[in-house]
Design a protein around this motif. Sequence first.
Motif: not given
Length: 435
Positions: A171-179
């Motif tokens: 979930e953290q990686l998905l947030r970073e990827a979205a940014l």
Amino acid sequence: MATSDGQKPAVFLLSLGCSKNTVDSERLTAQAVASGVIFTDDVDQASIILINTCGFIEDAKRESIDEMLAAIGKKEEGSVREVYVMGCLVELYRKELSDEMPEIDGWFGTRELPEVLAAIGARYREELFDRRELLTPPHYAFLKISEGCNRRCSFCSIPKIRGPYLSQPIEQLLREAALLQRQGVRELNLIAQDISVYGYDLYGKSALNDLTLRLSDMGFDWIRLLYAYPLNFPLEVISTMRERGNVCNYLDMPLQHIDDRILRSMQRGIGRSETIRLIDEIRSRNPEIRLRTTMIAGYPGETREEFDELLAFVRQTRFDRLGCFPYRHEEYAPAFILDDTVSDEEKESRVSELMELQEGISASLNRKLEGQTLKVLIDRIEENVAYARTEYDAPEVDNDVIIEIGDNVVEEGQFRQVIIEDSTAYELFGKLCDE
């Protein structure tokens, strides 16, 4: 590099080494900018020099030290006020470096981000962990999916530098990827010391394929997998590459050698027969895949016969991309206790011999692309020439597609269709299809 308004002294950040270091520098920059720190690309306009060092191989260590000495020279002549050093080399030689270079104002390891921020007048904010100020061109970025390494390869000091393996939560990686996506990133390159075991420490099983699928669903144009360890590699990812159009048919899997005795001494955990079966299975599952690997020549005790075995393996396997390094003793690596029996001259000779072999293989494989139409990503434009890459080429290390653009309107970060007209071992030459 990004800048910010404010009255604080300007910082010149020099980020050396691998893409994992690049991500560390991007995190630091985002945190510092949020605190009002100003960055400059012109060292002559800086009051502070901050160097993020590499400590992996001898040449990288030497480059880091040379840059430290140059920064000290700037300080002594009065053009900069402070010099700080961080990163991998500090983890290995903090005391020795601080004794030799008392002019440096502060030393920080790979896990001391809050401390280095404080030194340059910023503060660490946990809520900004996902934020990054890209040092790459804005259309591609690296996503570091884990930190550290649990392997004990005899030639490598990374476990001491980076600590034990720690996966970042999906979930953290998905947030970073979205940014990153909102910043304009179209190509996402997944990196780690070892992507093969991603997720085991968090979920009790490999989560690399799950992560790849969820990133694919986000709509990135290209997703690329770099730095896979051959042991425990999750083969379902190869099927995902074949099935998902935005997951590049490309895998970087450093093998280091093929001789069983050498592999045992290297503590790789995998032998010749298992390695060959793995490569055959990968290519069977996805015939379109392009494989990059890395080899080491001149490992302690490597005989001419063992090196010839490596040559024969490369000749037969025909890797699409291959790099080779001469073995160098690393003080904090397990192989340091072994007798370094192969002379430096012989190591360099073996590297040259292997790379000459690979050059012929690469040239032959590239010739097969002549006449084909390929989708490419434009990385940069210089005067009337565009430099691009195919999905089979990672940024900074693989082939360029060189395009004379003439009167065509071409922009960096665009995807274009190109007809390949000519090639060399490491370059393709093409023209835009809409000319």
